[in-house]
Design a protein around this motif. Sequence first.
Motif, short mmCIF file in Angstrom:
data_model
loop_
_atom_site.label_atom_id
_atom_site.label_comp_id
_atom_site.label_asym_id
_atom_site.label_seq_id
_atom_site.Cartn_x
_atom_site.Cartn_y
_atom_site.Cartn_z
N ARG A 241 90.82 -10.29 -35.53
CA ARG A 241 89.44 -10.42 -35.93
C ARG A 241 89.20 -9.90 -37.35
O ARG A 241 88.43 -10.48 -38.12
CB ARG A 241 88.54 -9.66 -34.95
CG ARG A 241 87.06 -9.93 -35.12
CD ARG A 241 86.24 -9.08 -34.17
NE ARG A 241 86.69 -9.26 -32.80
CZ ARG A 241 86.31 -8.51 -31.79
NH1 ARG A 241 85.48 -7.50 -32.01
NH2 ARG A 241 86.75 -8.74 -30.57
N THR A 242 89.86 -8.80 -37.71
CA THR A 242 89.67 -8.27 -39.06
C THR A 242 90.13 -9.27 -40.12
O THR A 242 89.51 -9.39 -41.18
CB THR A 242 90.44 -6.94 -39.22
OG1 THR A 242 91.79 -7.12 -38.77
CG2 THR A 242 89.79 -5.83 -38.43
N ASN A 245 87.37 -12.02 -40.42
CA ASN A 245 86.22 -11.60 -41.22
C ASN A 245 86.55 -11.60 -42.71
O ASN A 245 85.74 -12.01 -43.55
CB ASN A 245 85.76 -10.21 -40.79
CG ASN A 245 85.17 -10.20 -39.39
OD1 ASN A 245 84.85 -11.25 -38.82
ND2 ASN A 245 85.03 -9.03 -38.81
N SER A 249 84.81 -14.06 -45.58
CA SER A 249 84.17 -13.51 -46.77
C SER A 249 84.77 -14.10 -48.04
O SER A 249 84.06 -14.45 -48.99
CB SER A 249 84.30 -11.99 -46.77
OG SER A 249 83.75 -11.43 -47.92
N SER A 271 82.32 -11.13 -31.75
CA SER A 271 81.34 -10.32 -32.47
C SER A 271 80.79 -11.04 -33.69
O SER A 271 80.36 -10.41 -34.65
CB SER A 271 81.97 -8.99 -32.89
OG SER A 271 82.43 -8.26 -31.79
N SER A 272 80.79 -12.37 -33.66
CA SER A 272 80.37 -13.13 -34.85
C SER A 272 78.91 -12.87 -35.21
O SER A 272 78.58 -12.71 -36.40
CB SER A 272 80.60 -14.63 -34.62
OG SER A 272 79.94 -15.08 -33.46
N TYR A 275 78.47 -9.59 -36.92
CA TYR A 275 78.99 -9.67 -38.29
C TYR A 275 77.97 -10.34 -39.21
O TYR A 275 77.71 -9.85 -40.33
CB TYR A 275 80.30 -10.45 -38.30
CG TYR A 275 80.87 -10.67 -39.69
CD1 TYR A 275 81.61 -9.67 -40.31
CD2 TYR A 275 80.64 -11.85 -40.38
CE1 TYR A 275 82.13 -9.85 -41.59
CE2 TYR A 275 81.15 -12.04 -41.65
CZ TYR A 275 81.88 -11.04 -42.26
OH TYR A 275 82.38 -11.23 -43.53
N LYS A 278 74.93 -8.11 -40.04
CA LYS A 278 75.23 -6.98 -40.92
C LYS A 278 75.60 -7.40 -42.33
O LYS A 278 75.44 -6.61 -43.27
CB LYS A 278 76.38 -6.16 -40.33
CG LYS A 278 75.99 -5.34 -39.10
CD LYS A 278 77.17 -4.50 -38.66
CE LYS A 278 76.78 -3.56 -37.54
NZ LYS A 278 77.90 -2.71 -37.12
N SER A 279 76.09 -8.61 -42.50
CA SER A 279 76.66 -8.97 -43.80
C SER A 279 75.85 -9.99 -44.58
O SER A 279 76.13 -10.24 -45.76
CB SER A 279 78.08 -9.53 -43.61
OG SER A 279 78.06 -10.73 -42.85
N LYS A 476 87.07 1.41 -39.01
CA LYS A 476 86.60 0.55 -40.09
C LYS A 476 86.69 1.27 -41.43
O LYS A 476 87.11 0.69 -42.45
CB LYS A 476 85.16 0.12 -39.83
CG LYS A 476 84.60 -0.84 -40.87
CD LYS A 476 83.19 -1.29 -40.51
CE LYS A 476 82.66 -2.26 -41.56
NZ LYS A 476 81.28 -2.71 -41.23
N ASP A 677 75.60 -2.92 -30.93
CA ASP A 677 76.63 -2.78 -31.94
C ASP A 677 76.68 -1.35 -32.47
O ASP A 677 77.75 -0.82 -32.77
CB ASP A 677 76.37 -3.76 -33.08
CG ASP A 677 77.60 -3.97 -33.94
OD1 ASP A 677 78.62 -4.44 -33.40
OD2 ASP A 677 77.53 -3.65 -35.13
#
Length: 741
Positions: A241-242, A245, A249, A271-272, A275, A278-279, A476, A677
């Motif tokens: 997953r990391t 993401n 980006s 967890s889309s 994400y 938050k982004s 994180k 979250d």
Amino acid sequence: MNLAKPNKTIQQHTDDLLIQANLLKEYKYISKEQYELLKTACEIHDLGKANDKFQARILTSQKFNHKEEVPHNILSGHMLMAEDFQQLEHYYIVLFAVLYHHHYVDVFAYLQDRNNVVKIRNALNSINTTNKITSRLSQKTISEMKKIMQIPLAIQTKGLLQKCDHTASAEIICEYPPNFLEEKLQKFSQSNHIIWNDMQKYCLENKSNNLIIVGQTGLGKTEAGLLWAGNSKCFFVLPLRTAINAMYSRIENTILDNELILKRLAILHSSSLSYYLKSKDEESEQLLAYEKEGKKWSIPLNITTMDQIFDFVFKYPSYELKLATLSYSKIIIDEIQMYSPDLLAYIIFGLKRIVQLGGKVAIITATLPPFIQDLLTSSAKLSLFDEAQPVAIDFLPTKTFINNSLERHHVCVKDVELNAEDIVNLYKQDNLASCKILVVCNTIKKARQIYEQLQAEIPEEKLFILHSSFIQKDRKQLEEEIKQFGQTYNKEGTVDYQHGIWISTSLVEASLDIDFDYLYTELQELSSLFQRFGRCNRKGAKEVSSTNCFVYTKIDDSLLTHGSKGFIDKDLFELSKKAITGIEGVLSEIKKLELIDILTTENLVGSAYQKQYDEAWLKLQTTELYKISPKEIKLREIFTQDIIPQQIYEEFESEIENSLQILQGDSSDTDKILAQDNIMQYTVSVPYYVLLNYSTHPKVASPKVLKLDNYNEIYVIGLEYNKAGLIPDAFIIESDEGVFL
């Protein structure tokens, strides 16, 4: 005026479906034959809703009563006439799609139950239509339809009918136009003065073929994959997953220039939505709609985990929707060798099915063991229940791209256990301008052991540890810190010089873009080892006159597979050890490929890996249609529980409890997602046995339970948590004499 929904007539809803079907035709996702069958299915699929019982129910918002009412999909199927089709097989295909576009009941059982004949006849008689309607589908018709339910054209017709129906009902578009990526890649190369390398050119020139590409780290495999995808529907599959993401980006900001992202690029993992919230700066309602369209697979370019795609191999009800979409898509699999044998079986089984229906596949990886290549390219039966022929993917010959003049790794192999003394001796040398050391262990336990031993020798501010047993918040932060520390170049564009030691696990193999001066690693197997090498002198910007990669081949024997015990395949480990033993000096890129050639199909016959793969494949071959529900499918077997360490809960109790109140109150969906979250950032996953051992310990109190909703809960337990992460076997026990471990 007959209704399909409280706010839509049957005709209006049908017209909505036809708009979606026309988009699929406009984007050339489907052939003329596919479109004509889909169009007919769309026109017929909801005509059964015109019966009086459905119309009465839709006005009063009552639930479907299977004892009183005939499912509308079954009535719609009766309104199809075989004589209206030029080919009888096409009638059976559309009949299957219409009858099964919902799974309210077991359709075959329902049609063969004589008690339902009168109910069906009465319901059909209540429909105001001039069409000639049969009151019963013959046994011959049902049998003929059953024969075609798993042929490509039938799967596509049913799946696309459901895709059109679901998106029309949700009032979203079924597909956004895939007309941007080629232009964006061209502008990206021009503005950054990039000339595509040989690997990237090869992918660009072979967009219409299935590819297997082996390319060393740093050659730009992401750009190569995107060039191959071009202006097509695409799913880019990554193992972690990391990494997903990070790729999202990067594509968003550097290749797509942040233009029309909500209609062009999506991430697909559990967890889309969190994400996005938050982004991104868009309003929450807009992001909720964006995530909804992503989940409906409406976005052209998708970065995803394998479990979001390959669950269709279990043929659950409505699996055809995913497979039909994939039949006109391109699928890129990154680092396929990183998957466990059962997941690898699911992926390869799924890829063969996708290609069988018309999709395209590209395997792009840094290393490819020969036995995995054999699995990819060989013919194999996808079912044991029918007369289907073995299926093979028509790959072009495997293409390897390396820069053998680039020297990155000077290797020393030691047949001893990884130890702190060797690391300290290197770190304390006075003549090193830069000494960024990465230590990679096979287990968290070993990582903590090395960390504790180094604490007595290395300044605290120069020693770090990262593994999966940190709470999400800390992990994180540590991931950001290791990426910053492990950069190749500083802001001035020169090689980054620093001193420090990071200790980790296989967590760093693929998910983090890091570049260290020295690597100390345990051996697991060659594919894993070469991934770890890729975290040292990643870009070849540092000299290799002395050793920078130290490999330790003696590991705890209990880690090797023995029956049901161990997690490192014994045969893979021993073959890898045989290949790497005696290697000394600079290890060229071509030599790495030669070493991995030892991992052949012949050498793995009878191995635990091969047995696990074969068992998973047999499971898929013998899975019957519609016998498994989506809730039963777990591609990644989960034997863990999320917990919050007691000391973390006490430190952030107010924040955690406030978030719980939001979850249990009448807050908006967005607020609840963010609240959950927020709680999850203080959690860490532990094996179930850790929770069981704690809960049954006679001297510890029962764990506090935080209920997130009716299905999910988190335990607060007194396990030691410190700078080395969670210590799963260190219970904090309170007694009259104080607190002790």
